[in-house]
Design a protein around this motif. Structure first.
Motif, PDB file in Angstrom:
ATOM      1  N   UNK A 283       7.997 -20.347  26.088  1.00  0.00           N
ATOM      2  CA  UNK A 283       7.306 -19.300  25.334  1.00  0.00           C
ATOM      3  C   UNK A 283       5.804 -19.585  25.341  1.00  0.00           C
ATOM      4  N   UNK A 284       4.967 -18.581  25.069  1.00  0.00           N
ATOM      5  CA  UNK A 284       3.531 -18.847  24.949  1.00  0.00           C
ATOM      6  C   UNK A 284       3.231 -19.947  23.929  1.00  0.00           C
ATOM      7  N   UNK A 285       3.953 -19.974  22.819  1.00  0.00           N
ATOM      8  CA  UNK A 285       3.749 -21.025  21.814  1.00  0.00           C
ATOM      9  C   UNK A 285       4.006 -22.405  22.405  1.00  0.00           C
ATOM     10  N   UNK A 286       5.069 -22.532  23.175  1.00  0.00           N
ATOM     11  CA  UNK A 286       5.376 -23.817  23.806  1.00  0.00           C
ATOM     12  C   UNK A 286       4.283 -24.216  24.804  1.00  0.00           C
ATOM     13  N   UNK A 287       3.792 -23.262  25.571  1.00  0.00           N
ATOM     14  CA  UNK A 287       2.748 -23.575  26.544  1.00  0.00           C
ATOM     15  C   UNK A 287       1.462 -24.024  25.844  1.00  0.00           C
TER      16      UNK A 287
ATOM     17  N   UNK B  34      -2.787 -21.573  34.462  1.00  0.00           N
ATOM     18  CA  UNK B  34      -1.834 -20.973  33.524  1.00  0.00           C
ATOM     19  C   UNK B  34      -1.201 -19.762  34.191  1.00  0.00           C
ATOM     20  N   UNK B  35       0.112 -19.806  34.276  1.00  0.00           N
ATOM     21  CA  UNK B  35       0.912 -18.772  34.919  1.00  0.00           C
ATOM     22  C   UNK B  35       1.139 -17.624  33.929  1.00  0.00           C
ATOM     23  N   UNK B  36       0.599 -16.458  34.251  1.00  0.00           N
ATOM     24  CA  UNK B  36       0.725 -15.286  33.373  1.00  0.00           C
ATOM     25  C   UNK B  36       1.839 -14.389  33.907  1.00  0.00           C
ATOM     26  N   UNK B  37       3.016 -14.553  33.332  1.00  0.00           N
ATOM     27  CA  UNK B  37       4.151 -13.747  33.776  1.00  0.00           C
ATOM     28  C   UNK B  37       4.720 -12.977  32.593  1.00  0.00           C
ATOM     29  N   UNK B  38       5.989 -12.616  32.650  1.00  0.00           N
ATOM     30  CA  UNK B  38       6.588 -11.800  31.593  1.00  0.00           C
ATOM     31  C   UNK B  38       6.529 -12.472  30.229  1.00  0.00           C
ATOM     32  N   UNK B  39       6.502 -13.809  30.196  1.00  0.00           N
ATOM     33  CA  UNK B  39       6.419 -14.501  28.905  1.00  0.00           C
ATOM     34  C   UNK B  39       5.149 -14.109  28.155  1.00  0.00           C
ATOM     35  N   UNK B  40       4.081 -13.841  28.902  1.00  0.00           N
ATOM     36  CA  UNK B  40       2.812 -13.441  28.296  1.00  0.00           C
ATOM     37  C   UNK B  40       2.677 -11.927  28.201  1.00  0.00           C
ATOM     38  N   UNK B  41       3.222 -11.225  29.175  1.00  0.00           N
ATOM     39  CA  UNK B  41       2.995  -9.779  29.236  1.00  0.00           C
ATOM     40  C   UNK B  41       3.979  -8.970  28.410  1.00  0.00           C
ATOM     41  N   UNK B  42       5.162  -9.516  28.170  1.00  0.00           N
ATOM     42  CA  UNK B  42       6.185  -8.801  27.405  1.00  0.00           C
ATOM     43  C   UNK B  42       6.466  -9.607  26.142  1.00  0.00           C
ATOM     44  N   UNK B  43       5.707  -9.329  25.109  1.00  0.00           N
ATOM     45  CA  UNK B  43       5.841 -10.092  23.871  1.00  0.00           C
ATOM     46  C   UNK B  43       7.216  -9.860  23.246  1.00  0.00           C
ATOM     47  N   UNK B  44       7.841 -10.969  22.853  1.00  0.00           N
ATOM     48  CA  UNK B  44       9.148 -10.921  22.214  1.00  0.00           C
ATOM     49  C   UNK B  44       9.072 -11.578  20.841  1.00  0.00           C
TER      50      UNK B  44
ATOM     51  N   UNK C 112      -1.453  -6.986  25.299  1.00  0.00           N
ATOM     52  CA  UNK C 112      -0.468  -7.511  24.348  1.00  0.00           C
ATOM     53  C   UNK C 112      -1.093  -8.542  23.410  1.00  0.00           C
ATOM     54  N   UNK C 113      -0.457  -8.724  22.252  1.00  0.00           N
ATOM     55  CA  UNK C 113      -0.975  -9.660  21.245  1.00  0.00           C
ATOM     56  C   UNK C 113      -1.016 -11.089  21.758  1.00  0.00           C
ATOM     57  N   UNK C 114      -0.217 -11.387  22.776  1.00  0.00           N
ATOM     58  CA  UNK C 114      -0.212 -12.738  23.334  1.00  0.00           C
ATOM     59  C   UNK C 114      -1.557 -13.116  23.938  1.00  0.00           C
ATOM     60  N   UNK C 115      -2.369 -12.123  24.295  1.00  0.00           N
ATOM     61  CA  UNK C 115      -3.653 -12.419  24.925  1.00  0.00           C
ATOM     62  C   UNK C 115      -4.598 -13.163  23.977  1.00  0.00           C
ATOM     63  N   UNK C 116      -4.444 -12.980  22.674  1.00  0.00           N
ATOM     64  CA  UNK C 116      -5.282 -13.711  21.726  1.00  0.00           C
ATOM     65  C   UNK C 116      -4.993 -15.205  21.811  1.00  0.00           C
ATOM     66  N   UNK C 117      -3.725 -15.574  21.940  1.00  0.00           N
ATOM     67  CA  UNK C 117      -3.380 -16.986  22.088  1.00  0.00           C
ATOM     68  C   UNK C 117      -3.868 -17.526  23.427  1.00  0.00           C
ATOM     69  N   UNK C 118      -3.707 -16.745  24.483  1.00  0.00           N
ATOM     70  CA  UNK C 118      -4.177 -17.172  25.800  1.00  0.00           C
ATOM     71  C   UNK C 118      -5.684 -17.381  25.785  1.00  0.00           C
ATOM     72  N   UNK C 119      -6.406 -16.479  25.143  1.00  0.00           N
ATOM     73  CA  UNK C 119      -7.855 -16.610  25.023  1.00  0.00           C
ATOM     74  C   UNK C 119      -8.213 -17.887  24.261  1.00  0.00           C
ATOM     75  N   UNK C 120      -7.471 -18.164  23.204  1.00  0.00           N
ATOM     76  CA  UNK C 120      -7.707 -19.378  22.433  1.00  0.00           C
ATOM     77  C   UNK C 120      -7.464 -20.623  23.272  1.00  0.00           C
TER      78      UNK C 120
ATOM     79  N   UNK D 174      -1.602  -3.364  31.233  1.00  0.00           N
ATOM     80  CA  UNK D 174      -2.302  -3.807  30.026  1.00  0.00           C
ATOM     81  C   UNK D 174      -2.497  -5.319  30.030  1.00  0.00           C
ATOM     82  N   UNK D 175      -1.532  -6.033  30.584  1.00  0.00           N
ATOM     83  CA  UNK D 175      -1.638  -7.488  30.652  1.00  0.00           C
ATOM     84  C   UNK D 175      -2.765  -7.900  31.605  1.00  0.00           C
ATOM     85  N   UNK D 176      -2.866  -7.201  32.729  1.00  0.00           N
ATOM     86  CA  UNK D 176      -3.971  -7.480  33.654  1.00  0.00           C
ATOM     87  C   UNK D 176      -5.307  -7.229  32.972  1.00  0.00           C
ATOM     88  N   UNK D 177      -5.392  -6.154  32.217  1.00  0.00           N
ATOM     89  CA  UNK D 177      -6.630  -5.852  31.502  1.00  0.00           C
ATOM     90  C   UNK D 177      -6.967  -6.977  30.531  1.00  0.00           C
TER      91      UNK D 177
END
Length: 356
Positions: A102-106, A125-135, A232-240, A276-279
């Motif tokens: 998960x993004x949290x684990x990464x 950092x590999x940006x795949x469905x784990x980052x693009x499809x928030x669960x 997606x909201x995951x991008x805030x964590x990726x940015x951090x 949206x994930x690419x953006x």
């Protein structure tokens, strides 16, 4: 009657003593072998990653001083070989990619790596469905059993977690390897190929086709208005995560290729989510220093040819070789003519990383 009572007390005392001795002996065995190489007082032994759940093996590897670069992601980046990257770039990569991470684990993995290596040379950092499809829970919890006590807690607390059947099992596996009775399965740099040998691909085409036939199709429901422009909201964590590294670190955010089967139709939720994930990644790369953003997951000859994949999500070893060649060329500022690569952001020509 008193004789019977005395015999019973003797039996109970003997049984309790036997259990304590056996339990103490097993505990001493576990903490001596130290299956995950995390205890401060265990003897120095040539331990290897022994546990199939990499969440237990990565902390020790992350603290290894021989590494200066790291790969984070899910199974879609597990085929990126540190040895190949190191040969091209003069680096010492650790591949910390884990199945279903998960993004949290990464983010937790990055934290433990940065504590031991505060100024890494390259972080991928590999940006795949784990980052693009928030669960649900992807930003706050792990996807599989997670030894939080290994990540950021004092090393001595590990002794509190060794009295378990799982620790005994893994200590036994580590011991069997130490005495030469068990083969090594996982690499010392985090790399292990999890796909069949590529020369078996033609014989396994039926299995590959079955994987495609049984895979859940993408969501082609019309996307709601504005979805394409809302990362997606995951991008805030990726940015951090990107912001936690020094500006001298080359940060590579890259989209690994998945079969075009998963991309969905234009205007559908799946395709719009990826857009949206690419953006989101482009925005991160635009405002953070020294970030390279690369996209291999777009419609084209690579993703549209099913023969490049074992299933809709996992590519073959020759594709991994192609990706590594492209990524190292970008880092070295060499030209790349591969149509599979779309550079989303390349802020500089890049230093020559071929020399240490």
């Amino acid at each position: 009657m008193q004789a019977r009572s005395g015999a019973w007390k003797h039996f109970c005392t003997l049984a309790l003593g036997t259990m304590l001795a056996l339990g103490g002996g097993l505990y001493l065995f576990i903490v001596t072998v130290d299956p995950w190489d995390v205890l401060p007082l265990s003897p120095r032994l040539p331990r290897i990653p022994i546990t199939s759940n990499a969440r237990y093996t990565m902390p020790a590897l992350a603290r290894d001083p021989r590494f200066d670069s790291v790969i984070l992601g899910t199974s879609t980046s597990r085929l990126i070989q540190p040895a190949v990257m190191d040969h091209a770039l003069g680096t010492h990569f650790l591949n910390m990619s884990m199945n279903s991470a998960s993004p949290w684990e990464q983010a937790r993995e990055l934290d433990i790596f940065l504590r031991a290596h505060p100024a890494p040379r390259i972080v991928m950092i590999d940006v795949d469905a784990a980052w693009c499809h928030e669960r649900p829970g992807s930003l706050t919890s792990p996807n599989r059993p997670w030894p939080e006590w290994m990540y950021g807690h004092p090393a001595w607390t590990g002794y509190l977690h060794m009295a378990s059947l799982y620790a005994l099992q893994e200590a036994t596996n580590q011991f069997l390897w130490l005495v030469g009775l068990k083969a090594q399965r996982f690499g010392l740099d985090g790399y292990t190929s999890f796909v069949p040998p590529d020369d078996r691909y033609d014989r396994l085409r039926g299995r590959v086709q079955a994987a495609f036939d049984h895979w859940a199709p993408p969501d082609n429901t019309p996307a709601p208005p504005g979805m394409a422009g809302t990362p997606p909201a995951t991008m805030a964590l990726l940015d951090s995560m990107v912001g936690r590294m020094p500006a001298s670190t080359i940060r590579i955010l890259w989209f690994p290729p998945a079969s075009a089967f998963l991309h969905g139709t234009a205007g559908g939720i799946a395709a719009t989510r990826l857009q949206a994930c690419r953006l989101g990644v482009e925005r991160i790369a635009a405002h953070q220093p020294n970030v390279i953003a690369l996209d291999f997951n777009h419609d084209g000859p690579l993703t549209e040819n099913r023969d490049n994949f074992w299933d809709p999500l996992h590519y073959r070893l020759p594709v991994a070789q192609r990706l590594m060649a492209d990524i190292t060329a970008v880092v070295q500022s060499r030209p790349v003519a591969d149509p599979a690569l779309d550079r989303l952001h390349d802020p500089h020509d890049g230093p020559d990383m071929s020399r240490p």
